[in-house]
Design an enzyme around this catalytic site. Sequence first.
Site, PDB file in Angstrom:
ATOM      1  N   HIS A 306       0.862  -1.190   0.000  1.00  0.00           N
ATOM      2  CA  HIS A 306       0.000   0.000   0.000  1.00  0.00           C
ATOM      3  C   HIS A 306       0.895   1.236   0.000  1.00  0.00           C
ATOM      4  O   HIS A 306       1.963   1.235   0.586  1.00  0.00           O
ATOM      5  CB  HIS A 306      -0.894   0.013   1.250  1.00  0.00           C
ATOM      6  CG  HIS A 306      -2.072   0.915   1.116  1.00  0.00           C
ATOM      7  ND1 HIS A 306      -2.014   2.251   1.396  1.00  0.00           N
ATOM      8  CD2 HIS A 306      -3.329   0.666   0.693  1.00  0.00           C
ATOM      9  CE1 HIS A 306      -3.208   2.794   1.170  1.00  0.00           C
ATOM     10  NE2 HIS A 306      -4.022   1.851   0.734  1.00  0.00           N
ATOM     11  N   ASP A 364      -7.909  -5.500  -0.208  1.00  0.00           N
ATOM     12  CA  ASP A 364      -8.303  -6.324  -1.364  1.00  0.00           C
ATOM     13  C   ASP A 364      -7.900  -7.775  -1.223  1.00  0.00           C
ATOM     14  O   ASP A 364      -8.287  -8.610  -2.043  1.00  0.00           O
ATOM     15  CB  ASP A 364      -7.674  -5.743  -2.636  1.00  0.00           C
ATOM     16  CG  ASP A 364      -8.237  -4.357  -2.911  1.00  0.00           C
ATOM     17  OD1 ASP A 364      -7.435  -3.400  -3.014  1.00  0.00           O
ATOM     18  OD2 ASP A 364      -9.465  -4.226  -2.953  1.00  0.00           O
TER      19      ASP A 364
HETATM   20  C1  SDX Z   1      -6.139   0.139  -2.937  1.00  0.00           C
HETATM   21  O1  SDX Z   1      -4.366   4.586  -1.989  1.00  0.00           O
HETATM   22  C2  SDX Z   1      -5.337   3.980  -1.393  1.00  0.00           C
HETATM   23  O2  SDX Z   1      -5.764   4.334  -0.322  1.00  0.00           O
HETATM   24  C3  SDX Z   1      -5.909   2.804  -2.171  1.00  0.00           C
HETATM   25  C4  SDX Z   1      -6.938   1.961  -1.440  1.00  0.00           C
HETATM   26  C5  SDX Z   1      -8.219   2.714  -1.180  1.00  0.00           C
HETATM   27  O3  SDX Z   1      -8.938   2.319  -0.266  1.00  0.00           O
HETATM   28  O4  SDX Z   1      -8.541   3.634  -1.988  1.00  0.00           O
HETATM   29  O5  SDX Z   1      -6.401   1.504  -0.202  1.00  0.00           O
HETATM   30  C6  SDX Z   1      -7.310   0.751  -2.278  1.00  0.00           C
HETATM   31  O6  SDX Z   1      -5.841   0.505  -4.044  1.00  0.00           O
HETATM   32  C7  SDX Z   1      -5.311  -0.860  -2.175  1.00  0.00           C
HETATM   33  C8  SDX Z   1      -4.043  -1.328  -2.996  1.00  0.00           C
HETATM   34  C9  SDX Z   1      -4.531  -2.404  -3.959  1.00  0.00           C
HETATM   35  N1  SDX Z   1      -3.443  -2.777  -4.890  1.00  0.00           N
HETATM   36  C10 SDX Z   1      -2.831  -3.959  -4.827  1.00  0.00           C
HETATM   37  O7  SDX Z   1      -3.031  -4.788  -3.933  1.00  0.00           O
HETATM   38  C11 SDX Z   1      -1.890  -4.219  -5.993  1.00  0.00           C
HETATM   39  C12 SDX Z   1      -0.563  -4.757  -5.465  1.00  0.00           C
HETATM   40  N2  SDX Z   1       0.130  -3.701  -4.740  1.00  0.00           N
HETATM   41  C13 SDX Z   1       1.125  -2.905  -5.451  1.00  0.00           C
HETATM   42  O8  SDX Z   1       0.805  -2.692  -6.803  1.00  0.00           O
HETATM   43  C14 SDX Z   1       1.597  -1.705  -4.648  1.00  0.00           C
HETATM   44  O9  SDX Z   1       1.835  -2.141  -3.381  1.00  0.00           O
HETATM   45  C15 SDX Z   1       0.717  -0.466  -4.572  1.00  0.00           C
HETATM   46  C16 SDX Z   1       0.309   0.019  -5.906  1.00  0.00           C
HETATM   47  C17 SDX Z   1      -0.502  -0.751  -3.763  1.00  0.00           C
HETATM   48  C18 SDX Z   1       1.515   0.611  -3.842  1.00  0.00           C
HETATM   49  O10 SDX Z   1       2.484   0.999  -4.712  1.00  0.00           O
HETATM   50  P1  SDX Z   1       3.648   1.978  -4.237  1.00  0.00           P
HETATM   51  O11 SDX Z   1       3.419   2.656  -2.958  1.00  0.00           O
HETATM   52  O12 SDX Z   1       3.954   2.840  -5.414  1.00  0.00           O
HETATM   53  O13 SDX Z   1       4.757   0.959  -3.912  1.00  0.00           O
HETATM   54  P2  SDX Z   1       5.954   0.733  -4.832  1.00  0.00           P
HETATM   55  O14 SDX Z   1       5.448   0.332  -6.176  1.00  0.00           O
HETATM   56  O15 SDX Z   1       6.837   1.924  -4.737  1.00  0.00           O
HETATM   57  O16 SDX Z   1       6.593  -0.517  -4.102  1.00  0.00           O
HETATM   58  C19 SDX Z   1       7.615  -0.330  -3.161  1.00  0.00           C
HETATM   59  C20 SDX Z   1       8.470  -1.585  -3.321  1.00  0.00           C
HETATM   60  C21 SDX Z   1       8.866  -1.824  -4.780  1.00  0.00           C
HETATM   61  O17 SDX Z   1      10.082  -2.516  -4.759  1.00  0.00           O
HETATM   62  P3  SDX Z   1      11.440  -1.636  -4.994  1.00  0.00           P
HETATM   63  O18 SDX Z   1      11.261  -0.900  -6.323  1.00  0.00           O
HETATM   64  O19 SDX Z   1      11.532  -0.680  -3.813  1.00  0.00           O
HETATM   65  O20 SDX Z   1      12.546  -2.653  -5.039  1.00  0.00           O
HETATM   66  O21 SDX Z   1       7.691  -2.739  -2.923  1.00  0.00           O
HETATM   67  C22 SDX Z   1       7.506  -3.584  -4.054  1.00  0.00           C
HETATM   68  C23 SDX Z   1       7.800  -2.777  -5.298  1.00  0.00           C
HETATM   69  O22 SDX Z   1       8.288  -3.612  -6.329  1.00  0.00           O
HETATM   70  N3  SDX Z   1       6.098  -3.991  -4.014  1.00  0.00           N
HETATM   71  C24 SDX Z   1       5.661  -5.222  -4.215  1.00  0.00           C
HETATM   72  C25 SDX Z   1       4.280  -5.164  -4.030  1.00  0.00           C
HETATM   73  N4  SDX Z   1       3.920  -3.918  -3.745  1.00  0.00           N
HETATM   74  C26 SDX Z   1       5.053  -3.181  -3.743  1.00  0.00           C
HETATM   75  N5  SDX Z   1       6.316  -6.365  -4.524  1.00  0.00           N
HETATM   76  C27 SDX Z   1       5.526  -7.468  -4.663  1.00  0.00           C
HETATM   77  N6  SDX Z   1       4.174  -7.496  -4.495  1.00  0.00           N
HETATM   78  C28 SDX Z   1       3.537  -6.352  -4.177  1.00  0.00           C
HETATM   79  N7  SDX Z   1       2.216  -6.378  -4.002  1.00  0.00           N
END
Ligand code: SDX
Length: 430
Positions: A306, A364
């Site tokens: 998140h 989710d």
């Molecule tokens: C919702 O914003 C809100 O409030 C949203 C929400 C709401 O109520 O409105 O809460 C609803 O959208 C919840 C999130 C649902 N999405 C997912 O579950 C999809 C999977 N999650 C990721 O796509 C990600 O965690 C996000 C999009 C939710 C957050 O993205 P960020 O903050 O931009 O995180 P990031 O991409 O910068 O990740 C940080 C690191 C990265 O690695 P590095 O580049 O630092 O090496 O963590 C890794 C990412 O690769 N990472 C994951 C991961 N999520 C982040 N690695 C594996 N699996 C994951 N799920």
Amino acid sequence: MAEKNAELQVGVQNHAFDVLDGTIGPSVVDISSLYNDSGMFTYDPGFTSTASCESKITYIDGDEGTLLYRGYPIEQLANHGDFLETCYLLLYGELPTKAEKDDFVHRVTYHTMIHEQMSRFFSGFRRDAHPMAIMVGTVGALSAFYHDSTDIADPHQRMVASLRMIAKMPTIAAMAYKYHVGQPFVYPRNDLDYASNFLHMCFAVPCEEYKVNPVLARAMDRIFILHADHEQNASTSTVRLAGSSGANPFACIAAGIACLWGPAHGGANEAALTMLSEIGSVDRIPEFIERAKDKDDPFRLMGFGHRVYKNYDPRARIMQKTTHEVLGELGIKDDPLLDVAMELEKIALNDDYFVDKKLYPNIDFYSGITLRALGFPTNMFTVLFALARTVGWIAQWKEMVEDPSQRIGRPRQLYTGYEQRDYVSIDQRR
Ligand code: SDX
């Protein structure tokens, strides 16, 4: 009163800015004068360090795993309140008295029908259209049917549009489902509460009476509460930006629905269940954990991570409890996907990659298992998220429209394209 106690040195220039304190949570540096003072912009793609607005509606503490709606913890609202009471709270800032609540419930109940001509609108879609595509199109079309509540400068019209949206989203969502499965539309019923009415519109058929299970209706209502609002997330920011141009509220909510559909946002509940199905069994979990950690593999653990929560999403905990309640009520003893989800969570929460990056289950992760057990197909999951989030979008839109300092949102950019160059006629080009 703000004090100029933030300084930025740019070259030999020193710029001072006000620091504004909130009630709780991070303070902000007011940099609105930066461009005029320095000729420079700030740069923050993804807005990881940017407060886009002032708001009194929802507060999230990502480190503590706290979520407050108008100051009330989500746990207390989910356990003691109901969705329409939460809608009133988000819209007006206070929990309603009994009289206020009865009046609000009555007004919502008597706006649940949609213009009869709208039902013909659905027949333009293919039967296999994704229900979210139907939602985006149909909600956007509401402004074509309800001209009398599109003037956002009129407080009465804003209130009518808000009520219409909260009241009609379940009807439209249920119609999208019925159209998708080829069953006749079921009209709303004024003798049913909000969640029961929605389940009835989705699962009743003309051939026999459909009795709503009160345990499942309560679970549905709680799921709506959990999804109602969440500060300035991507879809809410979309609604605010669309609304800042003066667009009508129906068009703004349609924009929010479109943004929510993305798998990184509200589309994650559908993607998470699809992922759990793809994993299929507990023994395949390590393979997917490795893929999620592999930088060269675009696969991510859907339902994990998140932007704000760097601790357990408080909604995920309540959702997990609701999952067990629903499966218990339905007599589903061993749901293989639930086994996979719980084992996946256990493994991930003990894996250095997830621990170091503070990746926890979000709302989710468990919602898909619950919604599937309630009888919804996977492609309806984000529709249910949109149904519940409509009140949050509307409350945030209303707060923005009523903010006297509100201006059209217009971010700038870091330009790295060509400098000015002259046109070359086509016969001179190589
Ligand atoms: C919702 O914003 C809100 O409030 C949203 C929400 C709401 O109520 O409105 O809460 C609803 O959208 C919840 C999130 C649902 N999405 C997912 O579950 C999809 C999977 N999650 C990721 O796509 C990600 O965690 C996000 C999009 C939710 C957050 O993205 P960020 O903050 O931009 O995180 P990031 O991409 O910068 O990740 C940080 C690191 C990265 O690695 P590095 O580049 O630092 O090496 O963590 C890794 C990412 O690769 N990472 C994951 C991961 N999520 C982040 N690695 C594996 N699996 C994951 N799920």
